[in-house]
Design a protein around this motif. Sequence first.
Motif, PDB file in Angstrom:
ATOM      1  N   VAL A 254      10.359  10.648   1.049  1.00 44.46           N
ATOM      2  CA  VAL A 254      10.591  10.260  -0.341  1.00 44.46           C
ATOM      3  C   VAL A 254      11.531   9.071  -0.393  1.00 44.46           C
ATOM      4  CG1 VAL A 254      11.560  10.994  -2.563  1.00 44.46           C
ATOM      5  CG2 VAL A 254      10.249  12.614  -1.168  1.00 44.46           C
ATOM      6  N   VAL A 255      11.160   8.076  -1.197  1.00 44.08           N
ATOM      7  CA  VAL A 255      12.024   6.921  -1.435  1.00 44.08           C
ATOM      8  C   VAL A 255      12.274   6.810  -2.935  1.00 44.08           C
ATOM      9  CG1 VAL A 255      12.193   4.401  -1.403  1.00 44.08           C
ATOM     10  CG2 VAL A 255      11.363   5.618   0.616  1.00 44.08           C
TER      11      VAL A 255
ATOM     12  N   GLY B  75      20.916  -3.024  -1.896  1.00 44.52           N
ATOM     13  CA  GLY B  75      20.134  -4.246  -1.796  1.00 44.52           C
ATOM     14  C   GLY B  75      19.036  -4.287  -2.826  1.00 44.52           C
ATOM     15  N   ASP B  76      18.242  -5.344  -2.794  1.00 42.98           N
ATOM     16  CA  ASP B  76      17.213  -5.605  -3.782  1.00 42.98           C
ATOM     17  C   ASP B  76      15.902  -4.906  -3.418  1.00 42.98           C
ATOM     18  OD1 ASP B  76      15.937  -6.736  -5.979  1.00 42.98           O
ATOM     19  OD2 ASP B  76      15.406  -8.564  -4.888  1.00 42.98           O
ATOM     20  N   LEU B  77      15.560  -3.892  -4.178  1.00 43.04           N
ATOM     21  CA  LEU B  77      14.311  -3.142  -4.008  1.00 43.04           C
ATOM     22  C   LEU B  77      14.112  -2.706  -2.554  1.00 43.04           C
ATOM     23  CD1 LEU B  77      11.970  -5.113  -6.450  1.00 43.04           C
ATOM     24  CD2 LEU B  77      13.374  -3.092  -6.903  1.00 43.04           C
ATOM     25  N   TYR B  78      13.004  -3.141  -1.918  1.00 41.43           N
ATOM     26  CA  TYR B  78      12.675  -2.671  -0.569  1.00 41.43           C
ATOM     27  C   TYR B  78      13.515  -3.331   0.529  1.00 41.43           C
ATOM     28  CZ  TYR B  78       8.295  -1.276  -2.919  1.00 41.43           C
ATOM     29  OH  TYR B  78       7.354  -0.738  -3.775  1.00 41.43           O
ATOM     30  N   ALA B  79      14.171  -4.457   0.213  1.00 35.25           N
ATOM     31  CA  ALA B  79      14.816  -5.281   1.243  1.00 35.25           C
ATOM     32  C   ALA B  79      15.751  -4.506   2.174  1.00 35.25           C
ATOM     33  CB  ALA B  79      15.567  -6.437   0.583  1.00 35.25           C
ATOM     34  N   PRO B  80      16.577  -3.566   1.668  1.00 35.87           N
ATOM     35  CA  PRO B  80      17.505  -2.900   2.588  1.00 35.87           C
ATOM     36  C   PRO B  80      16.927  -1.695   3.316  1.00 35.87           C
ATOM     37  CG  PRO B  80      17.931  -2.152   0.362  1.00 35.87           C
ATOM     38  CD  PRO B  80      16.853  -3.202   0.270  1.00 35.87           C
ATOM     39  N   LEU B  81      15.701  -1.290   2.989  1.00 38.93           N
ATOM     40  CA  LEU B  81      15.126  -0.092   3.614  1.00 38.93           C
ATOM     41  C   LEU B  81      14.777  -0.348   5.083  1.00 38.93           C
ATOM     42  CD1 LEU B  81      12.667   1.111   0.809  1.00 38.93           C
ATOM     43  CD2 LEU B  81      14.923   2.052   1.357  1.00 38.93           C
ATOM     44  N   PRO B  82      14.875   0.664   5.917  1.00 38.50           N
ATOM     45  CA  PRO B  82      14.511   0.506   7.339  1.00 38.50           C
ATOM     46  C   PRO B  82      13.028   0.164   7.486  1.00 38.50           C
ATOM     47  CG  PRO B  82      15.721   2.558   6.956  1.00 38.50           C
ATOM     48  CD  PRO B  82      15.369   2.029   5.609  1.00 38.50           C
ATOM     49  N   ASP B  83      12.718  -0.762   8.354  1.00 38.28           N
ATOM     50  CA  ASP B  83      11.323  -1.148   8.592  1.00 38.28           C
ATOM     51  C   ASP B  83      10.488   0.037   9.071  1.00 38.28           C
ATOM     52  OD1 ASP B  83      11.545  -3.769   7.787  1.00 38.28           O
ATOM     53  OD2 ASP B  83      11.884  -4.564   9.805  1.00 38.28           O
ATOM     54  N   ALA B  84      11.150   1.006   9.694  1.00 33.66           N
ATOM     55  CA  ALA B  84      10.422   2.174  10.212  1.00 33.66           C
ATOM     56  C   ALA B  84       9.766   2.991   9.100  1.00 33.66           C
ATOM     57  CB  ALA B  84      11.378   3.063  11.004  1.00 33.66           C
ATOM     58  N   LEU B  85      10.153   2.744   7.856  1.00 36.00           N
ATOM     59  CA  LEU B  85       9.552   3.477   6.727  1.00 36.00           C
ATOM     60  C   LEU B  85       8.217   2.885   6.296  1.00 36.00           C
ATOM     61  CD1 LEU B  85      12.567   4.263   4.353  1.00 36.00           C
ATOM     62  CD2 LEU B  85      11.151   5.894   5.603  1.00 36.00           C
ATOM     63  N   ARG B  86       7.917   1.690   6.752  1.00 37.50           N
ATOM     64  CA  ARG B  86       6.664   1.047   6.329  1.00 37.50           C
ATOM     65  C   ARG B  86       5.457   1.914   6.708  1.00 37.50           C
ATOM     66  NH1 ARG B  86       6.783  -4.386   4.903  1.00 37.50           N
ATOM     67  NH2 ARG B  86       8.850  -5.338   5.008  1.00 37.50           N
ATOM     68  N   GLY B  87       4.613   2.170   5.724  1.00 37.12           N
ATOM     69  CA  GLY B  87       3.405   2.957   5.942  1.00 37.12           C
ATOM     70  C   GLY B  87       3.637   4.450   6.046  1.00 37.12           C
ATOM     71  N   ARG B  88       4.879   4.930   5.741  1.00 38.17           N
ATOM     72  CA  ARG B  88       5.197   6.353   5.918  1.00 38.17           C
ATOM     73  C   ARG B  88       5.587   7.067   4.617  1.00 38.17           C
ATOM     74  NH1 ARG B  88       9.760   7.610   8.520  1.00 38.17           N
ATOM     75  NH2 ARG B  88       8.928   9.721   8.769  1.00 38.17           N
ATOM     76  N   VAL B  89       5.752   6.333   3.538  1.00 39.14           N
ATOM     77  CA  VAL B  89       6.320   6.921   2.316  1.00 39.14           C
ATOM     78  C   VAL B  89       5.264   7.712   1.542  1.00 39.14           C
ATOM     79  CG1 VAL B  89       7.512   6.465   0.148  1.00 39.14           C
ATOM     80  CG2 VAL B  89       8.011   5.065   2.165  1.00 39.14           C
ATOM     81  N   ASP B  90       5.542   8.988   1.352  1.00 39.24           N
ATOM     82  CA  ASP B  90       4.615   9.853   0.613  1.00 39.24           C
ATOM     83  C   ASP B  90       4.839   9.767  -0.899  1.00 39.24           C
ATOM     84  OD1 ASP B  90       3.372  11.155   2.933  1.00 39.24           O
ATOM     85  OD2 ASP B  90       5.363  11.997   3.254  1.00 39.24           O
ATOM     86  N   ILE B  91       6.097   9.752  -1.301  1.00 42.13           N
ATOM     87  CA  ILE B  91       6.441   9.685  -2.717  1.00 42.13           C
ATOM     88  C   ILE B  91       7.430   8.549  -2.923  1.00 42.13           C
ATOM     89  CG2 ILE B  91       7.547  10.863  -4.664  1.00 42.13           C
ATOM     90  CD1 ILE B  91       4.886  12.093  -4.012  1.00 42.13           C
ATOM     91  N   LEU B  92       7.026   7.558  -3.725  1.00 42.97           N
ATOM     92  CA  LEU B  92       7.878   6.424  -4.043  1.00 42.97           C
ATOM     93  C   LEU B  92       8.241   6.502  -5.527  1.00 42.97           C
ATOM     94  CD1 LEU B  92       9.200   3.708  -3.436  1.00 42.97           C
ATOM     95  CD2 LEU B  92       6.951   2.619  -3.662  1.00 42.97           C
ATOM     96  N   LEU B  93       9.472   6.933  -5.798  1.00 47.13           N
ATOM     97  CA  LEU B  93       9.973   7.016  -7.165  1.00 47.13           C
ATOM     98  C   LEU B  93      10.622   5.676  -7.494  1.00 47.13           C
ATOM     99  CD1 LEU B  93      11.834  10.436  -6.751  1.00 47.13           C
ATOM    100  CD2 LEU B  93       9.528  10.106  -7.662  1.00 47.13           C
ATOM    101  N   ALA B  94      10.210   5.054  -8.588  1.00 50.98           N
ATOM    102  CA  ALA B  94      10.758   3.748  -8.944  1.00 50.98           C
ATOM    103  C   ALA B  94      11.136   3.761 -10.422  1.00 50.98           C
ATOM    104  CB  ALA B  94       9.750   2.643  -8.648  1.00 50.98           C
TER     105      ALA B  94
END
Length: 277
Positions: free
Chosen positions: A107-108, A157-176
Amino acid sequence: MSVSAFSTSHHSSIVTTLRAAGCVFAEDEAELILSTARTPSEAAAMVERRAAGLPLEHVLGWAEFRGLRMVVDPGVFVPRRRTEFLVDRAAELVDRAAEPAGRAAVVVDLCCGSGALGAALAAGLAEVELYAADIDPAAVRCARRNVAHAGGEVYEGDLYAPLPDALRGRVDILLANVPYVPSEEVGLLPAEARVHEARVALDGGADGLDVLRRVTEEAPAWLAPGGHLLFETSEGQVPAAVDAVERAGLAARVVSDEEGYATVVIGTWPGAGAGGL
């Protein structure tokens, strides 16, 4: 004097003070202040701040959200009760696929503010990897306190910019919970929001959807196959919001709660094989 003695002898005067300040739910607010304050002097100071126009949640230091007390520091966006509808929909999506998936949901919580959305969703899950991000340092400090019980990580940070790259393609639920008030309408908001919450948490640009478009554009790079993006918007913004979701390649659907005045758009990323949660 003890707080209980103070409560008994001053309750009616507190209600009178709050009513005079324009607090519609003065009785309820008085009870919350008296139950939160640790000393009579603290209670008196809280009443003074509330009468001066500070949002009740900033006075108390917490907000109730989905049955939980979330820390809310001064200046941080207060989670709205209507947004519980968004978290409820996210919980349904996780529950529907959690058993066959046999793994923790990822979850992000973007534009996380106090972190209430991610923390509330995580509280109902047996296993979860929780990540949150916000551009406002005060919000990040607050969110870290709220997601700690879930072992969550909060990034500045700004939106996705500070998230770990390892999360790419792994997020099941993206709350925005993106800001979606058009810039010209921010000045029309109630003073509690306009004066006491960070503008960056309210102002969504010319039509209110600037931040949302940036979120939807990048969502496919972060969502797992079958993952979901959920965000709140106004009823009038639905057509443009759905268009933004579909332009990013996500399948969009709209769900509403008329009683709670909540409108949520859910975008699902088909991905390769759509095998996520």
